[in-house]
Design a protein around this motif. Structure first.
Motif, mmCIF file in Angstrom:
data_model
loop_
_atom_site.group_PDB
_atom_site.id
_atom_site.type_symbol
_atom_site.label_atom_id
_atom_site.label_comp_id
_atom_site.label_asym_id
_atom_site.label_seq_id
_atom_site.Cartn_x
_atom_site.Cartn_y
_atom_site.Cartn_z
ATOM 1 N N CYS A 17 0.957 -1.239 0.297
ATOM 2 C CA CYS A 17 -0.036 -0.400 -0.314
ATOM 3 C C CYS A 17 1.144 1.021 -0.147
ATOM 4 C CB CYS A 17 -0.953 -0.351 1.239
ATOM 5 S SG CYS A 17 -2.338 -1.037 0.988
ATOM 6 N N ILE A 18 0.444 1.997 -0.676
ATOM 7 C CA ILE A 18 1.413 3.881 -0.699
ATOM 8 C C ILE A 18 0.481 4.603 -0.836
ATOM 9 C CG2 ILE A 18 2.653 5.206 -2.576
ATOM 10 C CD1 ILE A 18 1.659 1.898 -3.989
ATOM 11 N N ILE A 19 0.516 4.776 0.845
ATOM 12 C CA ILE A 19 -0.412 5.447 1.342
ATOM 13 C C ILE A 19 -0.348 7.390 1.471
ATOM 14 C CG2 ILE A 19 -2.208 5.596 3.748
ATOM 15 C CD1 ILE A 19 -0.580 2.862 4.283
ATOM 16 N N PHE A 20 -1.102 7.508 0.779
ATOM 17 C CA PHE A 20 -0.935 9.760 0.774
ATOM 18 C C PHE A 20 -1.091 9.857 1.317
ATOM 19 C CE2 PHE A 20 -0.249 8.113 -3.970
ATOM 20 C CZ PHE A 20 1.783 8.010 -3.941
ATOM 21 N N GLY A 21 -0.871 11.496 2.545
ATOM 22 C CA GLY A 21 -1.407 12.476 2.848
ATOM 23 C C GLY A 21 -0.913 13.298 2.655
ATOM 24 N N GLY A 48 1.357 -6.886 2.932
ATOM 25 C CA GLY A 48 1.627 -8.129 3.513
ATOM 26 C C GLY A 48 0.646 -9.118 2.189
ATOM 27 N N PHE A 49 0.277 -10.362 2.656
ATOM 28 C CA PHE A 49 -0.245 -11.685 1.747
ATOM 29 C C PHE A 49 -1.312 -11.559 1.669
ATOM 30 C CE2 PHE A 49 4.520 -13.177 3.264
ATOM 31 C CZ PHE A 49 4.678 -13.425 2.388
ATOM 32 N N VAL A 50 -1.865 -12.158 0.754
ATOM 33 C CA VAL A 50 -3.033 -12.198 0.481
ATOM 34 C C VAL A 50 -3.758 -14.242 0.587
ATOM 35 C CG1 VAL A 50 -5.156 -12.778 -1.202
ATOM 36 C CG2 VAL A 50 -3.095 -10.799 -2.036
ATOM 37 N N GLU A 51 -4.714 -14.192 1.804
ATOM 38 C CA GLU A 51 -5.027 -15.197 2.084
ATOM 39 C C GLU A 51 -6.065 -15.848 1.592
ATOM 40 O OE1 GLU A 51 -3.294 -15.851 5.140
ATOM 41 O OE2 GLU A 51 -2.963 -14.645 5.778
ATOM 42 N N GLU A 52 -6.108 -17.316 1.762
ATOM 43 C CA GLU A 52 -6.579 -18.211 0.773
ATOM 44 C C GLU A 52 -8.133 -17.493 0.416
ATOM 45 O OE1 GLU A 52 -6.907 -21.892 1.216
ATOM 46 O OE2 GLU A 52 -4.604 -22.161 1.221
ATOM 47 N N ASP A 53 -8.820 -17.165 1.204
ATOM 48 C CA ASP A 53 -10.575 -16.465 1.549
ATOM 49 C C ASP A 53 -10.383 -15.079 1.421
ATOM 50 O OD1 ASP A 53 -8.909 -16.106 3.948
ATOM 51 O OD2 ASP A 53 -10.397 -16.975 4.818
ATOM 52 N N GLU A 54 -9.751 -14.287 0.471
ATOM 53 C CA GLU A 54 -9.883 -13.281 -0.024
ATOM 54 C C GLU A 54 -9.439 -12.638 -1.520
ATOM 55 O OE1 GLU A 54 -8.105 -10.456 3.432
ATOM 56 O OE2 GLU A 54 -6.118 -11.545 3.326
ATOM 57 N N SER A 55 -9.721 -11.651 -1.639
ATOM 58 C CA SER A 55 -9.902 -11.258 -3.077
ATOM 59 C C SER A 55 -8.653 -10.111 -2.542
ATOM 60 C CB SER A 55 -10.370 -9.992 -3.340
ATOM 61 O OG SER A 55 -11.159 -8.900 -2.088
ATOM 62 N N LEU A 56 -7.650 -9.600 -4.204
ATOM 63 C CA LEU A 56 -6.588 -8.278 -3.355
ATOM 64 C C LEU A 56 -7.404 -6.919 -2.520
ATOM 65 C CD1 LEU A 56 -5.822 -8.922 -7.355
ATOM 66 C CD2 LEU A 56 -3.894 -9.717 -4.833
ATOM 67 N N ASP A 57 -8.244 -7.100 -3.320
ATOM 68 C CA ASP A 57 -8.871 -5.801 -3.051
ATOM 69 C C ASP A 57 -9.273 -5.379 -0.890
ATOM 70 O OD1 ASP A 57 -8.830 -4.664 -4.897
ATOM 71 O OD2 ASP A 57 -11.744 -4.920 -5.507
ATOM 72 N N ASP A 58 -9.908 -6.295 -0.301
ATOM 73 C CA ASP A 58 -9.974 -6.946 1.157
ATOM 74 C C ASP A 58 -8.541 -7.157 1.433
ATOM 75 O OD1 ASP A 58 -12.798 -7.344 0.304
ATOM 76 O OD2 ASP A 58 -13.158 -8.993 0.574
ATOM 77 N N ALA A 59 -8.150 -7.766 0.793
ATOM 78 C CA ALA A 59 -6.269 -7.712 1.540
ATOM 79 C C ALA A 59 -5.574 -6.407 1.830
ATOM 80 C CB ALA A 59 -5.340 -8.673 0.356
ATOM 81 N N ALA A 60 -5.821 -5.928 1.079
ATOM 82 C CA ALA A 60 -5.041 -4.320 0.605
ATOM 83 C C ALA A 60 -5.951 -3.067 1.753
ATOM 84 C CB ALA A 60 -5.149 -3.442 -0.631
ATOM 85 N N LYS A 61 -7.457 -3.763 2.053
ATOM 86 C CA LYS A 61 -8.070 -2.940 3.121
ATOM 87 C C LYS A 61 -7.444 -3.121 4.017
ATOM 88 C CE LYS A 61 -12.206 -1.947 -0.456
ATOM 89 N NZ LYS A 61 -13.815 -2.727 -0.065
ATOM 90 N N TYR A 74 -10.545 6.334 0.194
ATOM 91 C CA TYR A 74 -9.953 6.534 -0.876
ATOM 92 C C TYR A 74 -8.908 5.294 -1.781
ATOM 93 C CZ TYR A 74 -9.816 6.943 -6.162
ATOM 94 O OH TYR A 74 -9.400 7.156 -7.852
ATOM 95 N N MET A 75 -8.992 3.884 -2.249
ATOM 96 C CA MET A 75 -8.858 2.945 -2.432
ATOM 97 C C MET A 75 -8.262 2.881 -4.655
ATOM 98 S SD MET A 75 -6.873 -0.194 -0.799
ATOM 99 C CE MET A 75 -6.511 0.525 0.577
ATOM 100 N N GLU A 76 -7.000 2.661 -5.269
ATOM 101 C CA GLU A 76 -7.320 1.856 -6.025
ATOM 102 C C GLU A 76 -6.102 1.429 -6.882
ATOM 103 O OE1 GLU A 76 -6.990 4.392 -10.565
ATOM 104 O OE2 GLU A 76 -8.352 5.292 -8.902
ATOM 105 N N GLN A 77 -6.189 0.263 -7.398
ATOM 106 C CA GLN A 77 -5.276 -0.703 -7.563
ATOM 107 C C GLN A 77 -3.807 0.166 -8.330
ATOM 108 O OE1 GLN A 77 -5.207 -4.563 -9.567
ATOM 109 N NE2 GLN A 77 -6.388 -4.945 -9.099
#
Length: 226
Positions: A17-21, A48-61, A74-77
Motif C-alpha cells: 500500500c502506497i498511503i498518501f497524505g 502483507g500476503f493475500v489469504e486463501e479466502d480474500e480478494s486482492l482488494d480485501d487484502a489491501a483494505k 479511497y483506494m485504487e489498484q
C-alpha cells in the motif's frame, strides 16, 4: 486438485500500500521500518500476503486498516510487480494499491505501533525491494486522475481555503499554478461551495472557507476539471 495445477509452481501473492497524505502542506507517503528479514531495519511500504479466502482488494483494505485504523478510504489498484528476484526471501508477486488518507483521520497510536512515519515525497529515501518504483507509478496515476476527478478532496479537511486547495494541486502535480486561472476554474464548478465561515489563522481579515459537495458533483454528471 487437477494434474494441470499440480504441474505448476506455487507462488506467494502479496499486496503493498502506497498511503498518501497531505502533511504540513507536503504530499507525503507513509513508511514503516521493517522488523524482520529480508530487509530488517530498512524502510518500506506497508504490505502483507493475500489469504486463501480474500480478494486482492480485501487484502489491501486489511493492510490499510491495520496500519491507520481506517476502513473507509479511497483506494485504487496501481499494478502488479512480479520480477523473479524482487524479493530475496521467496518468489512473491505483489499487487500495489495507493490510498488517500484524509487530514488527521488516521490513528497516530497505530502508526507508533508499526514504527511508521510520514515522509515527504521530495525527500523519499531508498526503499526495500521495488517499493520506490511502486511509489513512482502510484504518483503518476494520481497525477493523471486528480485534475479530472475530485479524488484530491480525500486528502483535505472538510473545510478549506482556496489557497489550501491550490497548494494541494501544486504539491501533487509538482508545479506552480496561476492563481487567477485556478480560481476561475474553481468558480466554474458548482460542486465546490463557499461557506459562511472564515479562517483567520493566516490573517486578521481571514479567508473564506469552502467545501466539496459530492451530491452536486454526481447530480451535475460528474463535471470536474482543474
Amino acid at each position: 486438485m487437477t494434474e494441470f495445477y499440480q504441474n505448476h509452481s506455487k507462488l506467494y501473492v502479496g499486496v503493498d500500500c502506497i498511503i498518501f497524505g497531505l502533511i504540513e502542506g507536503e504530499l507525503s507517503v507513509l513508511l514503516i521500518e521493517r522488523r524482520f528479514d529480508p530487509g530488517k531495519g530498512q524502510l518500506s511500504l506497508m504490505g502483507g500476503f493475500v489469504e486463501e479466502d480474500e480478494s486482492l482488494d480485501d487484502a489491501a483494505k486489511h493492510v490499510l486498516e491495520d496500519l491507520t485504523g481506517l476502513s473507509d478510504v479511497y483506494m485504487e489498484q496501481v499494478g502488479a510487480f512480479g520480477d523473479p528476484g524482487r524479493d530475496p526471501g521467496e518468489r512473491v508477486i505483489s499487487v500495489a494499491y495507493y490510498a488517500l488518507v484524509g487530514f488527521n483521520e488516521y490513528d497516530p497510536l497505530r502508526l507508533a505501533e508499526h514504527n511508521a512515519q510520514w515522509v515527504p515525497l521530495k525527500d523519499l529515501p531508498e526503499l526495500l525491494f521495488d517499493h520506490k518504483e511502486m511509489v513512482a507509478l502510484a504518483l503518476e496515476r494520481l497525477r493523471r486522475k486528480v485534475t479530472r476527478e475530485p479524488i484530491g478532496f480525500n486528502l483535505m479537511p472538510k473545510l478549506f481555503t482556496l489557497s489550501q486547495l491550490q497548494n494541494l494541486y501544486e504539491t501533487i502535480l509538482g508545479e506552480s499554478l496561476d492563481k487567477r486561472n485556478f480560481r476561475k476554474r474553481v468558480a466554474e464548478m458548482n460542486c465546490i461551495e463557499k461557506t459562511d465561515q472564515i479562517d483567520k489563522s493566516g490573517s486578521k481579515r481571514g479567508a473564506a472557507l469552502y467545501k466539496f459537495n459530492d451530491k452536486i458533483y454526481h447530480e451535475s454528471y460528474k463535471k470536474f476539471r482543474i
